[in-house]
Design a protein around this motif. Structure first.
Motif, mmCIF file in Angstrom:
data_model
loop_
_atom_site.group_PDB
_atom_site.id
_atom_site.type_symbol
_atom_site.label_atom_id
_atom_site.label_comp_id
_atom_site.label_asym_id
_atom_site.label_seq_id
_atom_site.Cartn_x
_atom_site.Cartn_y
_atom_site.Cartn_z
ATOM 1 N N LYS A 57 0.875 -1.188 0.000
ATOM 2 C CA LYS A 57 0.000 0.000 0.000
ATOM 3 C C LYS A 57 0.905 1.228 0.000
ATOM 4 O O LYS A 57 1.468 1.572 1.032
ATOM 5 C CB LYS A 57 -0.911 -0.006 1.220
ATOM 6 N N PRO A 58 1.037 1.871 -1.162
ATOM 7 C CA PRO A 58 1.922 3.039 -1.249
ATOM 8 C C PRO A 58 1.310 4.268 -0.581
ATOM 9 O O PRO A 58 0.168 4.621 -0.855
ATOM 10 C CB PRO A 58 2.084 3.246 -2.757
ATOM 11 N N ARG A 90 -3.226 -5.660 3.123
ATOM 12 C CA ARG A 90 -2.388 -4.575 2.616
ATOM 13 C C ARG A 90 -1.317 -4.235 3.648
ATOM 14 O O ARG A 90 -1.571 -4.273 4.848
ATOM 15 C CB ARG A 90 -3.231 -3.329 2.333
ATOM 16 N N VAL A 91 -0.125 -3.877 3.157
ATOM 17 C CA VAL A 91 0.996 -3.501 4.010
ATOM 18 C C VAL A 91 1.600 -2.203 3.490
ATOM 19 O O VAL A 91 1.838 -2.068 2.282
ATOM 20 C CB VAL A 91 2.074 -4.617 4.035
ATOM 21 N N ASP A 92 1.832 -1.270 4.391
ATOM 22 C CA ASP A 92 2.480 0.001 4.046
ATOM 23 C C ASP A 92 3.825 -0.292 3.384
ATOM 24 O O ASP A 92 4.648 -1.025 3.928
ATOM 25 C CB ASP A 92 2.681 0.814 5.318
ATOM 26 N N LEU A 129 6.925 -8.408 2.365
ATOM 27 C CA LEU A 129 6.547 -9.689 2.980
ATOM 28 C C LEU A 129 7.240 -9.872 4.330
ATOM 29 O O LEU A 129 6.617 -10.292 5.300
ATOM 30 C CB LEU A 129 6.874 -10.835 2.033
ATOM 31 N N GLN A 130 8.510 -9.521 4.412
ATOM 32 C CA GLN A 130 9.228 -9.612 5.693
ATOM 33 C C GLN A 130 8.575 -8.711 6.735
ATOM 34 O O GLN A 130 8.431 -9.090 7.897
ATOM 35 C CB GLN A 130 10.694 -9.223 5.524
ATOM 36 N N SER A 131 8.170 -7.524 6.315
ATOM 37 C CA SER A 131 7.502 -6.591 7.207
ATOM 38 C C SER A 131 6.213 -7.193 7.746
ATOM 39 O O SER A 131 5.908 -7.117 8.941
ATOM 40 C CB SER A 131 7.221 -5.278 6.485
#
Length: 136
Positions: A57-58, A90-92, A129-131
């Protein structure tokens, strides 16, 4: 056990990373032309059990969505219509491209290798993915 697949969506190219079946290790998988992304994903899930998609998620520095979010929303609709059985989170993804570039420098890659935008996209997907794995 299923894998988690992360996507660093781009208008031209999309980086993809995936976990092992135990969801411990995130590894870069590939970079694909975005126009072929849905086909790639359909073929991949035929071979591998994927239980979750992580999509970057940009965001801007002021925490608002970046202009590329419009394209990602369209992709998310297409993904849901094609593979509704696989949930999406979603990930930042702020700073992932910079972190990917720094990772390339730290790994000792040459300047020519660091210009490989496809590799940057794949590493960015891995960082996303690591985050996710770290924060879940």
């Amino acid at each position: 056990m299923g894998r988690i697949l992360a996507i660093d969506y781009g208008v031209k190219r999309t980086g993809i990373a995936v976990t092992d079946e135990f969801k411990i290790i995130a590894s870069g998988l590939t970079t694909v032309n975005t126009e072929n992304l849905i086909t790639f994903l359909k073929n991949y899930i035929k071979k591998e059990n994927v239980e979750l998609f992580i999509i970057g998620k940009p965001k801007r520095m002021n925490n608002t969505n970046s202009e590329s979010e419009i394209f990602i929303i369209d992709f998310l609709k297409q993904l849901h219509n094609t593979m509704p059985e696989i949930p999406v989170e979603r990930v930042d993804e702020r700073f992932t491209s910079k972190m990917a570039f720094q990772t390339m420098i730290d790994s000792g890659l040459t300047k020519k290798q660091r210009r490989d935008k496809a590799l940057i996209d794949e590493i960015s997907a891995t960082i996303i993915l690591q985050s996710y794995l770290y924060n879940k």
